[in-house]
Motif scaffolding. Structure first.
Motif, PDB file in Angstrom:
ATOM      1  N   ALA A 166      23.560  27.752  -6.212  1.00 42.02           N
ATOM      2  CA  ALA A 166      23.177  27.555  -4.812  1.00 42.02           C
ATOM      3  C   ALA A 166      23.566  28.752  -3.952  1.00 42.02           C
ATOM      4  CB  ALA A 166      23.821  26.279  -4.275  1.00 42.02           C
ATOM      5  N   THR A 167      24.766  29.275  -4.148  1.00 40.90           N
ATOM      6  CA  THR A 167      25.228  30.395  -3.321  1.00 40.90           C
ATOM      7  C   THR A 167      24.387  31.640  -3.560  1.00 40.90           C
ATOM      8  OG1 THR A 167      27.486  29.514  -3.383  1.00 40.90           O
ATOM      9  CG2 THR A 167      27.211  31.806  -2.728  1.00 40.90           C
ATOM     10  N   VAL A 168      24.155  31.964  -4.832  1.00 43.38           N
ATOM     11  CA  VAL A 168      23.341  33.144  -5.134  1.00 43.38           C
ATOM     12  C   VAL A 168      21.913  32.956  -4.621  1.00 43.38           C
ATOM     13  CG1 VAL A 168      22.382  34.547  -6.988  1.00 43.38           C
ATOM     14  CG2 VAL A 168      24.744  33.775  -7.108  1.00 43.38           C
ATOM     15  N   GLY A 169      21.369  31.756  -4.771  1.00 38.40           N
ATOM     16  CA  GLY A 169      20.020  31.509  -4.282  1.00 38.40           C
ATOM     17  C   GLY A 169      19.914  31.623  -2.774  1.00 38.40           C
ATOM     18  N   ILE A 170      20.888  31.077  -2.065  1.00 33.05           N
ATOM     19  CA  ILE A 170      20.865  31.123  -0.600  1.00 33.05           C
ATOM     20  C   ILE A 170      21.050  32.552  -0.097  1.00 33.05           C
ATOM     21  CG2 ILE A 170      22.186  30.464   1.447  1.00 33.05           C
ATOM     22  CD1 ILE A 170      22.631  27.734   0.124  1.00 33.05           C
ATOM     23  N   PHE A 296      17.540  25.784   2.730  1.00 31.53           N
ATOM     24  CA  PHE A 296      18.815  25.868   2.007  1.00 31.53           C
ATOM     25  C   PHE A 296      19.170  24.528   1.370  1.00 31.53           C
ATOM     26  CE2 PHE A 296      20.553  29.550   4.801  1.00 31.53           C
ATOM     27  CZ  PHE A 296      19.758  30.432   4.102  1.00 31.53           C
ATOM     28  N   ILE A 297      18.973  23.448   2.106  1.00 29.98           N
ATOM     29  CA  ILE A 297      19.308  22.122   1.580  1.00 29.98           C
ATOM     30  C   ILE A 297      18.416  21.783   0.385  1.00 29.98           C
ATOM     31  CG2 ILE A 297      19.236  19.659   2.121  1.00 29.98           C
ATOM     32  CD1 ILE A 297      20.184  20.359   4.931  1.00 29.98           C
ATOM     33  N   ALA A 298      17.122  22.074   0.502  1.00 33.47           N
ATOM     34  CA  ALA A 298      16.216  21.828  -0.623  1.00 33.47           C
ATOM     35  C   ALA A 298      16.607  22.666  -1.833  1.00 33.47           C
ATOM     36  CB  ALA A 298      14.779  22.129  -0.204  1.00 33.47           C
ATOM     37  N   LEU A 299      17.021  23.916  -1.606  1.00 29.40           N
ATOM     38  CA  LEU A 299      17.470  24.773  -2.703  1.00 29.40           C
ATOM     39  C   LEU A 299      18.700  24.183  -3.369  1.00 29.40           C
ATOM     40  CD1 LEU A 299      17.780  28.645  -2.514  1.00 29.40           C
ATOM     41  CD2 LEU A 299      19.533  27.288  -3.609  1.00 29.40           C
ATOM     42  N   PHE A 300      19.653  23.722  -2.558  1.00 26.77           N
ATOM     43  CA  PHE A 300      20.882  23.159  -3.118  1.00 26.77           C
ATOM     44  C   PHE A 300      20.584  21.946  -3.988  1.00 26.77           C
ATOM     45  CE2 PHE A 300      24.752  20.650  -3.152  1.00 26.77           C
ATOM     46  CZ  PHE A 300      25.731  21.598  -3.363  1.00 26.77           C
ATOM     47  N   LYS A 301      19.694  21.098  -3.538  1.00 29.56           N
ATOM     48  CA  LYS A 301      19.374  19.909  -4.329  1.00 29.56           C
ATOM     49  C   LYS A 301      18.599  20.262  -5.596  1.00 29.56           C
ATOM     50  CE  LYS A 301      17.445  17.749  -0.880  1.00 29.56           C
ATOM     51  NZ  LYS A 301      16.766  16.684  -0.095  1.00 29.56           N
TER      52      LYS A 301
END
Length: 364
Positions: A166-170, A296-301
């Motif tokens: 999640a961190t790298v993606g965000i 960001f929330i969609a990415l995290f999920k």
């Protein structure tokens, strides 16, 4: 011109009550109709939530290390406590988990430092968070340098892997998305065409397909002597996928800025990058904070989808624990805990975005 001769009728004094009573009166019981609706809603919520609270808290079993400790009729949280370290660290070696603790503690410290307004030196802390922290985290987690034992990424898992993805993606998708949004609005046909093709391609395929391509197909197109780590391939695919969505969010903010802003900057003699960096982009990003955080929330999920390429994130580790013959029948507790963890992180991002919106709301 007529002059008013009668006195103005007396008005009710402002309600100066504060605290819980004042909030209830202002939001739930500020009139007969609202009071009745609030009472009905409270009764219905109590009837619906009381069985859940009784199962999850009152009748639950909390202490123990085996399923024999689950003797009540409620939830068996012993399953979570017995496998808590695996849920957090995955298959990371026990003797090296202090490295994960340092990385997670430093990440929490940096986030808190940047989020609390009163703390000083935010520019330097932000620079370290973007440049120094990724290098330090990479060295600590992967090892193989400075006397640290090498830990391959196939042994990473649990919450640690979820936060890493999640961190790298965000962090990666936001700047790439900004560049793509600027490129799509460029006056140069080649740059605009490349950005449009990139955005439409990545938005037109499911993330599962991207992960499959990164895991299975990508090695077929590179020389045999070149070996891409499976986690690295997944991170690149996730960054590119969500940067396309981020580009459209940012482009919506750019189009909402009146053209007079950029024209005024041109009149002052500013170049393109100064106009974008100092005038247009700050206003555009402020307008689309809800859309950015929503992405960001969609990415995290969606980090849970890395299970299909053999990476065991938080949800996958819990599912793997449920296949243990010693813990069969406790799927509900495992999925509820996973849902709670995802909700905590997503809700925190949502609340912080609302705080940023209020702080930056300066009007137009």
């Amino acid at each position: 011109m007529a002059t008013r001769t009668e006195m103005i009728e007396a008005r009710r004094p402002p309600d100066m009550r504060r605290g819980a009573v004042g909030w209830l009166r202002a939001n739930l019981f500020n009139g007969p109709l609202n009071s009745m609706l609030s009472l009905v809603a409270i009764v219905l919520l109590t009837m619906a939530l009381w069985p859940l609270a009784q199962w999850a808290l009152i009748d639950a079993d909390w202490l123990g290390s085996t399923r024999e400790a689950c003797t009540g009729e409620g939830a068996c949280w012993v399953f979570i406590s017995a496998r808590f370290e695996t849920i957090i660290y995955g298959f990371y070696p026990d003797a090296e988990r202090w490295r994960v603790d340092i990385v997670l503690a430093l990440m929490a410290l940096l986030i808190a430092w940047l989020a609390i307004p009163r703390l000083p030196a935010k520019r330097w802390v932000g620079l370290f968070a973007l440049v120094g922290f990724p290098v330090l985290a990479f060295v600590l987690l992967l090892g193989g340098h400075f006397g640290l034992e090498a830990v391959p990424t196939r042994e990473w898992g649990g919450l640690m892997l979820t936060l890493t993805v999640a961190t790298v993606g965000i962090v990666g998708s936001l700047p790439i998305g900004v560049v793509l949004a600027l490129g799509r609005r460029s006056q140069m046909p080649l740059v605009r065409s490349l950005c449009v093709v990139f955005i439409e391609f990545w938005r037109g395929v499911p993330l599962i397909t991207v992960l499959f391509m990164a895991s299975v197909m990508l090695p077929l197109f590179v020389p045999t002597e070149v070996e891409f780590d499976k986690l690295l391939r997944a991170l690149i695919g996730i960054m590119f996928f969500w940067s396309a969505y981020m580009a459209e969010v940012v482009r919506g903010g750019l189009q909402a800025i009146p053209s007079g802003q950029e024209e005024a900057a041109k009149a002052l003699g500013m170049g393109y990058w100064r106009r974008m960096g100092l005038i247009v982009l700050p206003q555009a990003l402020k307008l689309v904070i809800p859309g950015i955080v929503n992405t960001f929330i969609a990415l995290f999920k969606d980090t849970s989808l890395v299970l299909i390429i053999g990476l065991f994130d938080l949800l996958a580790i819990i599912r793997a624990g449920l296949t243990d013959s010693n813990w069969l029948g406790f799927a509900t507790e495992g999925y509820v805990f996973a849902a709670l963890m995802f909700w905590v992180f997503c809700f925190s991002m949502s609340r912080y975005s609302q705080y940023i919106e209020r702080r930056l709301h300066t009007g137009h």
